[in-house]
Design an enzyme around this catalytic site. Structure first.
Site, PDB file in Angstrom:
ATOM      1  CG  ASP A 157      -2.218   0.708   1.044  1.00 12.79           C
ATOM      2  OD1 ASP A 157      -2.327   1.494   0.098  1.00 12.79           O
ATOM      3  OD2 ASP A 157      -3.139   0.508   1.876  1.00 12.79           O
ATOM      4  CG  ASP A 170      -9.448   2.577  -0.503  1.00 13.01           C
ATOM      5  OD1 ASP A 170      -9.054   1.415  -0.711  1.00 13.01           O
ATOM      6  OD2 ASP A 170      -8.798   3.402   0.167  1.00 13.01           O
TER       7      ASP A 170
END
Ligand code: DGJ
Length: 767
Positions: free
Chosen positions: A509, A579
């Site tokens: 990430d 997301d």
């Protein structure tokens, strides 16, 4: 002429200039000879990437103008040296016969004293000099302050039938650029990049360096590009190209959610399945820029490479700077054809396990269920439930390390949190293995929270300008990966983590953009190299890790789709596109995403309903069928799902396993795009050998009783018989369960799909 005669100051001259601004000879000549090819002997080269070898091209007007040609797939790309010695694009389009002659290059006319030939000529790689107002490919400053750079052809080197290097050199200074060309024989996708070398006795500073510039002749063109923001990536934009420049870029240190380094340009009325389309993608995860520019004569140029904003890369004598690679292709089969060509190429030539990577395992990810409240027992319970559903891989997300309870602390301290995992990760990993799943873990290697042991020990490791504030985003700072000590730390902890634990997957990430991009460890004139060195070190860590731990797969995530590009995809197996996991939003995102990237890498989780972002409630079947368009994942809180929803996941996950390869690696046809407010959407994927097709159909809100448009399939074997099976169990009145490819393609399928957020899916198997 008038200038030579000293008349330029006379009122008569002013009158003539005003009345006839296009008189070609009023520009005074410069004192530097911008003359012919430097040191070339007679050279004519036909280069061909196919079995056919083109005959050498004969020059039309002079004997020193080589023409180069690359053929691959249905595409020909040709360029040559014009009478001034500049390298000029000659043709990029549908494949022409090997026997066809390509006329040698001739520079464009000067249209006016304001529209010089140097600007109007579609150069392959123009230096900033000689009054260039179009986007330069290369801009440098010499040690003596001279900034005029005019690149002329010097030599060429044929490496093989598909690969060619061309060397350009400044007309008087010892700066060379080697242009690398490689044509893929199957797809016709051309890989281009450039290496600049300083052979001057003193240093130079490279201020702008493109991978390549491409040109299209005057016509009406439509530019397609992708834009977005966090949790809103992959919006497809289509706009007419007008005079002037459209800049797609990132100044954020990495690729960015806001623009993606991809473009497609359609000619005239190009549509989804027909018409000429040129497309390209820059393989770079640092600051990048693609400039699309229509010149005063309506020709279009695309120049792509490092972003010149705040860019300065000094080169000492003998040093080189290599640009990223730009991949570019052409099709006559519309935007659908463009994405199929590009995506097949990416799967075969870019992904680490190409040409035939395995379809992605179906994963369970804990993030939306637990956020950072991960515990050994909680994760084990989720793992047990995930295994029941037929999940292949269990991934523990953020929260397992350091003093990580919220996003305010812990990043940088990559030891297992003993409160949450008193036994380290081993018990959880063993448990996951005992449930016949493999184990993956979340990391965010390039970041640090100020509240961490790492930052307390090494506050100088972050990007910063000494004495200036350090802007935090999500309470975190960016480690300066360009520093050798930071690179060593990041590689070291990842290597240790993977060596000590049976982990086969990292979700890598990256949750903020850069600010204050200082690098005070190196002299001031070297500090802007950070934009290049950071990204190179990231790639080298990924490469080294993969070499040492060959069974480990990696996902590129940056708060969703902030780091998706062909650069990072050389080292990663899948990406997290967004997301935003709301299924309706995902449908349009997936439509945009697949324009530039293959379904193979498009992870898509099914999460809870109503959705956290927009409170939309949808059925489990609808959510599953949306995620099944890509690499299926489950991210819902399994502790809270109803027995019925769990059963739906289990049933559809099993069905997905039966069609997954076709979904991931088949040819994608967008039968109905969900964009532009369409209430319907449908996609079809066809296996490369046409043995199977998968059809997904969705409505989001039918109005006024309108029925679902008939779906005529594409790309099947016309003569074969296919059986139709519903994936989610719907029956179709009036549609046969068995018919010819011709029937499915010509007659088509009538669906009964009405209401809000409804979906259907079918598989067609060749008998
Ligand atoms: C952003 C990612 O996109 C999410 O999936 C999740 O991993 C969080 N970061 C964790 O902090």
């Amino acid at each position: 002429m008038l200038g030579w005669l000293g008349l330029e100051k006379s009122p008569m001259f002013a009158f003539i200039l005003k009345t006839f601004p296009s008189l070609p000879s009023i520009r005074p000549l410069t004192d530097i000879p911008r003359t012919l090819v430097a040191g070339t002997s007679l050279l004519f080269l036909g280069v061909c990437a196919s079995a056919q070898t083109a005959a050498p091209q004969a020059p039309a007007r002079t004997t020193y103008q080589p023409v180069f040609r690359l053929d691959g797939g249905n595409t020909t790309y040709a360029f040559g040296v014009n009478e001034r010695g500049e390298l000029q694009q000659l043709y990029w389009g549908g494949r022409i016969a090997a026997t066809d002659t390509i006329t040698p290059a001739k520079s464009a006319l000067e249209q006016a004293s304001f529209d010089s030939s140097y600007n109007n000529t579609p150069q392959e790689y123009a230096g900033w000099g000689a009054g260039l107002y179009m986007e330069p490919a290369l801009k440098v400053t010499f040690a003596d302050g001279n900034r005029d750079l005019v690149l002329h052809y010097a030599s060429n080197k044929k490496i093989d039938d598909q690969t060619l290097d061309i060397v350009l050199k400044d007309i008087s200074r010892a700066v060379t650029v080697t242009l690398h060309y490689q044509m893929d024989p199957e797809s016709g996708i051309l890989a281009r990049s450039a290496t600049v070398e300083n052979k001057e006795a003193k240093p130079i500073v490279v201020e702008q360096e493109a991978a390549a510039a491409f040109a299209l002749p005057p016509a009406h063109y439509t530019l397609n590009y992708l834009s977005g923001r966090w949790a809103g990536e992959w919006t497809l934009n289509r706009e007419t190209i007008h005079q002037g420049q459209r800049v797609l870029e990132s100044r954020r240190g990495t690729t960015g959610h806001q623009n993606n380094p991809w473009f497609a340009i359609g000619k005239g009325g190009a549509g989804e399945e027909g018409g000429e389309v040129w497309f390209g993608e820059l393989a770079w995860s640092g600051n990048w820029r693609i400039a699309v520019e229509q010149d005063t004569l309506d020709a279009v140029r695309v120049t792509a490479g490092f972003n010149p904003f705040d860019f300065a890369y000094p080169l000492k004598t003998g040093e080189k700077l290599e640009s990223p690679v730009m991949y570019a292709g052409y099709t006559r089969h519309g935007y659908g054809g463009a994405s199929r060509t590009l995506n097949k190429f990416t799967v075969s030539h870019i992904l680490p396990n190409g040409p035939t990577p395995k379809p992605r395992p179906v994963i369970y990810n804990s993030w939306e269920a637990t956020e950072m409240n991960v515990t050994e027992s909680g994760q084990e319970r989720l793992a047990e439930k995930a295994a029941e559903l037929g999940i292949d891989r269990f991934v523990m997300d953020d929260g397992w390390f350091g003093q990580r309870k919220t996003d305010h602390a812990g990043l940088g301290d990559w030891y297992v949190n003993k409160e949450k995992f008193p036994n380290g990760l081993k018990l959880l990993i063993d448990k996951v293995h005992s449930l016949k799943m493999d184990f993956g873990l979340w990391v965010e290697p390039e970041m640090v929270n100020p509240d961490s042991d790492l930052y307390r020990k090494h506050p100088d490791w972050v990007l910063n300008f000494p004495g200036r504030p350090r802007s935090e985003e999500r309470t975190q700072l960016v480690l300066n990966l360009a520093r050798p000590d930071v690179r060593a730390y990041v590689y070291g902890f990842l290597d240790k983590l993977l060596s000590e634990n049976d982990i086969v997957f990292l979700k890598w990430d990256y949750n903020r953009n850069w600010s204050e991009p200082g690098w005070d460890q190196v002299p001031p004139n070297e500090q802007k190299k950070v934009y290049v060195e950071f990204t190179r070190n990231l790639y080298s860590i990924l490469e080294e890790l993969r070499k040492k731990h060959p069974k480990v797969e990696i996902e590129s995530c940056s708060g969703g789709g902030g780091r998706v590009d062909l650069g990072i995809l050389q080292y990663t197996d899948e990406v997290w596109p967004s997301d935003n996991t709301d299924p309706l939003d995902r449908l349009t995102q997936q439509d945009g995403f697949t324009r530039a990237y293959p379904n193979q890498i498009m992870l898509s989780w099914v999460t809870d309903s109503p959705h956290w972002q927009n409170s939309r409630a949808t059925s489990m079947t609808y959510r599953m069928l949306v995620s099944m368009e890509g690499a299926l994942g489950i991210g819902a809180n399994l502790d809270k799902l109803s027995a019925e929803d769990l059963a739906t996941i289990k049933r559809l996950t099993a069905a997905y396993h039966g069609v997954q390869k076709t979904v991931a690696q088949g040819e994608l046809y967008r039968l109905i795009s969900p964009t532009n407010g369409s209430e319907f959407a449908a996609t079809e994927m066809v296996a490369p050998d046409k043995s199977q097709a998968v059809l997904f159909a969705y409505v989001h809100s039918t109005q006024e009783g309108r029925g679902f448009p008939r779906l005529e399939l594409i790309g099947l074997d016309a003569k074969a018989t296919y059986t139709l099976t519903s994936i989610e169990g719907k029956t179709l009145d009036g549609t046969p369960t068995e018919a010819s490819g011709l029937w499915w393609m010509n007659h088509g399928i009538d669906l009964v799909l009405r209401g809000d957020f409804q979906a259907s899916a079918f598989r067609l198997d060749k008998k």
